[in-house]
Design a protein around this motif. Structure first.
Motif, PDB file in Angstrom:
ATOM      1  N   THR A  69       0.844  -1.187   0.000  1.00 43.55           N
ATOM      2  CA  THR A  69       0.000   0.000   0.000  1.00 43.55           C
ATOM      3  C   THR A  69       0.882   1.241   0.000  1.00 43.55           C
ATOM      4  OG1 THR A  69      -0.113   0.003   2.420  1.00 43.55           O
ATOM      5  CG2 THR A  69      -1.897  -1.142   1.226  1.00 43.55           C
ATOM      6  N   PHE A  70       0.299   2.328  -0.452  1.00 39.15           N
ATOM      7  CA  PHE A  70       1.012   3.616  -0.500  1.00 39.15           C
ATOM      8  C   PHE A  70       0.086   4.666   0.130  1.00 39.15           C
ATOM      9  CE2 PHE A  70       2.643   1.034  -3.879  1.00 39.15           C
ATOM     10  CZ  PHE A  70       4.003   1.311  -3.954  1.00 39.15           C
ATOM     11  N   ASN A  71       0.097   4.729   1.462  1.00 35.40           N
ATOM     12  CA  ASN A  71      -0.833   5.628   2.157  1.00 35.40           C
ATOM     13  C   ASN A  71      -0.156   6.816   2.826  1.00 35.40           C
ATOM     14  OD1 ASN A  71      -3.030   4.002   1.485  1.00 35.40           O
ATOM     15  ND2 ASN A  71      -2.808   2.737   3.323  1.00 35.40           N
ATOM     16  N   THR A  72       1.131   6.700   3.128  1.00 32.23           N
ATOM     17  CA  THR A  72       1.810   7.737   3.902  1.00 32.23           C
ATOM     18  C   THR A  72       2.587   8.663   2.979  1.00 32.23           C
ATOM     19  OG1 THR A  72       2.047   6.205   5.763  1.00 32.23           O
ATOM     20  CG2 THR A  72       3.420   8.184   5.780  1.00 32.23           C
ATOM     21  N   LEU A  73       2.308   9.945   3.090  1.00 26.95           N
ATOM     22  CA  LEU A  73       2.986  10.933   2.253  1.00 26.95           C
ATOM     23  C   LEU A  73       4.452  11.065   2.659  1.00 26.95           C
ATOM     24  CD1 LEU A  73       0.280  13.743   2.180  1.00 26.95           C
ATOM     25  CD2 LEU A  73       0.920  12.262   0.287  1.00 26.95           C
ATOM     26  N   ARG A  74       5.315  11.054   1.676  1.00 24.94           N
ATOM     27  CA  ARG A  74       6.727  11.318   1.951  1.00 24.94           C
ATOM     28  C   ARG A  74       6.970  12.801   2.238  1.00 24.94           C
ATOM     29  NH1 ARG A  74      10.450   7.327   0.625  1.00 24.94           N
ATOM     30  NH2 ARG A  74       9.661   5.585  -0.628  1.00 24.94           N
ATOM     31  N   PHE A  75       6.227  13.660   1.569  1.00 24.67           N
ATOM     32  CA  PHE A  75       6.438  15.105   1.694  1.00 24.67           C
ATOM     33  C   PHE A  75       5.086  15.772   1.952  1.00 24.67           C
ATOM     34  CE2 PHE A  75       9.163  13.267  -1.650  1.00 24.67           C
ATOM     35  CZ  PHE A  75      10.394  13.342  -1.018  1.00 24.67           C
ATOM     36  N   PRO A  76       4.577  15.709   3.162  1.00 27.55           N
ATOM     37  CA  PRO A  76       3.251  16.272   3.453  1.00 27.55           C
ATOM     38  C   PRO A  76       3.180  17.783   3.262  1.00 27.55           C
ATOM     39  CG  PRO A  76       4.380  15.587   5.476  1.00 27.55           C
ATOM     40  CD  PRO A  76       5.181  15.071   4.338  1.00 27.55           C
ATOM     41  N   GLU A  77       4.360  18.424   3.184  1.00 31.31           N
ATOM     42  CA  GLU A  77       4.355  19.890   3.004  1.00 31.31           C
ATOM     43  C   GLU A  77       4.041  20.298   1.560  1.00 31.31           C
ATOM     44  OE1 GLU A  77       6.979  18.521   6.247  1.00 31.31           O
ATOM     45  OE2 GLU A  77       6.931  18.137   4.097  1.00 31.31           O
ATOM     46  N   LEU A  78       4.061  19.345   0.635  1.00 31.30           N
ATOM     47  CA  LEU A  78       3.793  19.681  -0.763  1.00 31.30           C
ATOM     48  C   LEU A  78       2.358  20.174  -0.935  1.00 31.30           C
ATOM     49  CD1 LEU A  78       5.461  16.777  -2.800  1.00 31.30           C
ATOM     50  CD2 LEU A  78       6.134  19.177  -2.787  1.00 31.30           C
ATOM     51  N   GLY A  79       2.211  21.203  -1.738  1.00 30.31           N
ATOM     52  CA  GLY A  79       0.878  21.680  -2.081  1.00 30.31           C
ATOM     53  C   GLY A  79       0.434  21.092  -3.410  1.00 30.31           C
ATOM     54  N   SER A  80      -0.385  21.815  -4.135  1.00 33.14           N
ATOM     55  CA  SER A  80      -0.840  21.363  -5.450  1.00 33.14           C
ATOM     56  C   SER A  80       0.325  21.359  -6.425  1.00 33.14           C
ATOM     57  CB  SER A  80      -1.952  22.283  -5.963  1.00 33.14           C
ATOM     58  OG  SER A  80      -2.391  21.863  -7.231  1.00 33.14           O
ATOM     59  N   LEU A  81       0.381  20.319  -7.238  1.00 32.26           N
ATOM     60  CA  LEU A  81       1.491  20.151  -8.178  1.00 32.26           C
ATOM     61  C   LEU A  81       0.966  20.215  -9.609  1.00 32.26           C
ATOM     62  CD1 LEU A  81       3.214  17.132  -6.403  1.00 32.26           C
ATOM     63  CD2 LEU A  81       3.918  19.521  -6.298  1.00 32.26           C
ATOM     64  N   ASP A  82       1.654  20.984 -10.450  1.00 35.36           N
ATOM     65  CA  ASP A  82       1.322  21.031 -11.872  1.00 35.36           C
ATOM     66  C   ASP A  82       2.100  19.943 -12.599  1.00 35.36           C
ATOM     67  OD1 ASP A  82      -0.351  23.219 -11.560  1.00 35.36           O
ATOM     68  OD2 ASP A  82       1.269  24.652 -11.882  1.00 35.36           O
ATOM     69  N   TRP A  83       1.435  19.321 -13.562  1.00 41.74           N
ATOM     70  CA  TRP A  83       2.070  18.280 -14.377  1.00 41.74           C
ATOM     71  C   TRP A  83       1.978  18.745 -15.821  1.00 41.74           C
ATOM     72  CZ3 TRP A  83       5.158  14.620 -12.842  1.00 41.74           C
ATOM     73  CH2 TRP A  83       5.462  13.551 -13.689  1.00 41.74           C
ATOM     74  N   THR A  84       3.103  19.120 -16.412  1.00 44.05           N
ATOM     75  CA  THR A  84       3.095  19.777 -17.724  1.00 44.05           C
ATOM     76  C   THR A  84       2.921  18.758 -18.846  1.00 44.05           C
ATOM     77  OG1 THR A  84       5.512  19.730 -17.770  1.00 44.05           O
ATOM     78  CG2 THR A  84       4.454  21.738 -16.959  1.00 44.05           C
ATOM     79  N   LEU A  85       1.794  18.103 -18.817  1.00 43.75           N
ATOM     80  CA  LEU A  85       1.435  17.136 -19.846  1.00 43.75           C
ATOM     81  C   LEU A  85       0.437  17.778 -20.798  1.00 43.75           C
ATOM     82  CD1 LEU A  85       1.354  14.207 -21.003  1.00 43.75           C
ATOM     83  CD2 LEU A  85      -0.482  13.756 -19.350  1.00 43.75           C
ATOM     84  N   ALA A  86       0.653  17.623 -22.092  1.00 37.99           N
ATOM     85  CA  ALA A  86      -0.290  18.096 -23.112  1.00 37.99           C
ATOM     86  C   ALA A  86      -0.501  16.962 -24.101  1.00 37.99           C
ATOM     87  CB  ALA A  86       0.241  19.337 -23.823  1.00 37.99           C
ATOM     88  N   MET A  87      -1.755  16.654 -24.376  1.00 36.66           N
ATOM     89  CA  MET A  87      -2.086  15.526 -25.241  1.00 36.66           C
ATOM     90  C   MET A  87      -3.075  15.979 -26.312  1.00 36.66           C
ATOM     91  SD  MET A  87      -2.646  12.634 -22.272  1.00 36.66           S
ATOM     92  CE  MET A  87      -2.752  11.283 -23.457  1.00 36.66           C
ATOM     93  N   SER A  88      -2.867  15.506 -27.526  1.00 34.45           N
ATOM     94  CA  SER A  88      -3.763  15.809 -28.632  1.00 34.45           C
ATOM     95  C   SER A  88      -4.535  14.551 -29.019  1.00 34.45           C
ATOM     96  CB  SER A  88      -2.974  16.338 -29.829  1.00 34.45           C
ATOM     97  OG  SER A  88      -2.007  15.381 -30.245  1.00 34.45           O
ATOM     98  N   ARG A  89      -5.444  14.692 -29.981  1.00 29.40           N
ATOM     99  CA  ARG A  89      -6.234  13.563 -30.503  1.00 29.40           C
ATOM    100  C   ARG A  89      -7.053  12.881 -29.415  1.00 29.40           C
ATOM    101  NH1 ARG A  89      -1.249  12.088 -31.523  1.00 29.40           N
ATOM    102  NH2 ARG A  89      -1.637   9.997 -30.680  1.00 29.40           N
ATOM    103  N   MET A  90      -7.572  13.656 -28.478  1.00 28.86           N
ATOM    104  CA  MET A  90      -8.314  13.076 -27.368  1.00 28.86           C
ATOM    105  C   MET A  90      -9.806  12.968 -27.698  1.00 28.86           C
ATOM    106  SD  MET A  90      -5.805  12.593 -25.384  1.00 28.86           S
ATOM    107  CE  MET A  90      -6.639  12.009 -23.902  1.00 28.86           C
ATOM    108  N   THR A  91     -10.389  11.868 -27.271  1.00 27.10           N
ATOM    109  CA  THR A  91     -11.836  11.689 -27.365  1.00 27.10           C
ATOM    110  C   THR A  91     -12.412  11.768 -25.959  1.00 27.10           C
ATOM    111  OG1 THR A  91     -11.747  10.316 -29.346  1.00 27.10           O
ATOM    112  CG2 THR A  91     -13.706  10.109 -27.976  1.00 27.10           C
ATOM    113  N   LEU A  92     -13.308  12.722 -25.758  1.00 24.87           N
ATOM    114  CA  LEU A  92     -13.970  12.923 -24.468  1.00 24.87           C
ATOM    115  C   LEU A  92     -15.403  12.425 -24.573  1.00 24.87           C
ATOM    116  CD1 LEU A  92     -14.235  14.224 -21.597  1.00 24.87           C
ATOM    117  CD2 LEU A  92     -14.917  16.334 -22.789  1.00 24.87           C
ATOM    118  N   VAL A  93     -15.796  11.591 -23.625  1.00 24.03           N
ATOM    119  CA  VAL A  93     -17.183  11.136 -23.542  1.00 24.03           C
ATOM    120  C   VAL A  93     -17.728  11.534 -22.176  1.00 24.03           C
ATOM    121  CG1 VAL A  93     -18.776   9.189 -23.652  1.00 24.03           C
ATOM    122  CG2 VAL A  93     -16.701   9.186 -25.062  1.00 24.03           C
ATOM    123  N   ILE A  94     -18.799  12.322 -22.181  1.00 20.26           N
ATOM    124  CA  ILE A  94     -19.532  12.633 -20.947  1.00 20.26           C
ATOM    125  C   ILE A  94     -20.783  11.771 -20.985  1.00 20.26           C
ATOM    126  CG2 ILE A  94     -20.651  14.421 -19.591  1.00 20.26           C
ATOM    127  CD1 ILE A  94     -18.810  16.462 -20.890  1.00 20.26           C
TER     128      ILE A  94
END
Length: 211
Positions: A69-94
């Motif tokens: 299991t992975f329940n305990t944070l290594r760095f609890p001081e971290l806030g929100s993190l941005d992940w600079t991922l950009a993807m094209s050709r996406m199909t969105l289904v709502i």
């Protein structure tokens, strides 16, 4: 270790639709972004990068046989993190949970602005943007606007790019096909006067062997 393209499969997320202006030539048109937010088990980090979860959480022995299991944070001081991922050709289904035929499907869109925050206990809050752009179909637009500010089932997947044949493969495919009258005429036009096409040369060789 490489990661597969990010995807969602009927995951419940908060849907928010934002209106913006987009330039189409000299004209301003209404365009839309879909902001998706959801709470996930931290296994969702594997869809971003398989190394993220063991880096951000302490690996622990679970009660299950040979499980982790992975329940305990290594760095609890971290806030929100941005992940600079950009993807094209996406199909969105709502998804429409009452009638799947009424689900909204939008293809060939872009996804970006991934961000996540980590909570103790193994929960990850994840957000991202789908750049929908202009929607010309009125029924699709109404479905999108009705979805705003609701918690709905969402699927997201990147379309696979078909590998195009290289120039050599294309030429090989062309030579395998039957020669049209137009192609024969074109080859004669590029040959010197009195020269023969490849088919005519083969025909002459066959006649000489028969003689």
């Amino acid at each position: 270790m490489s990661s597969e393209p990010f995807y969602l499969t009927r995951d419940r997320m908060s849907v928010k639709v934002k209106l913006r202006t987009e330039k189409h030539g000299d004209d301003d048109v209404n365009a839309y972004d879909v902001m998706l937010y959801g709470a996930f088990a931290n296994a969702v980090l594997l869809k971003l990068n398989p190394d993220l979860r063991p880096f951000l959480y302490t690996q622990e022995q679970s009660d299950l046989l040979d499980g982790q299991t992975f329940n305990t944070l290594r760095f609890p001081e971290l806030g929100s993190l941005d992940w600079t991922l950009a993807m094209s050709r996406m199909t969105l289904v709502i998804h429409d949970e009452q009638d799947e035929a009424e689900s909204l499907t939008l293809t060939n869109r872009d996804a970006d602005k991934f961000a996540f925050s980590l909570l103790p206990g193994g929960t990850v809050n994840l957000g991202l943007r789908i750049k929908v752009g202009e929607i010309e179909d009125e029924d699709d637009l109404l479905k999108l606007l009705r979805a705003s500010n609701q918690q709905l089932l969402v699927s997201l997947q990147q379309a696979v790019v078909a590998e195009a044949m290289n120039n050599f493969e294309q030429a090989e495919q062309i030579t395998k096909g039957p020669m049209s009258d137009e192609r024969k005429a074109a080859e004669k036009a590029f040959n010197p006067v009195g020269a023969q096409t490849p088919d005519e040369v083969v025909g002459d060789d066959d006649e000489q062997e028969a003689a």
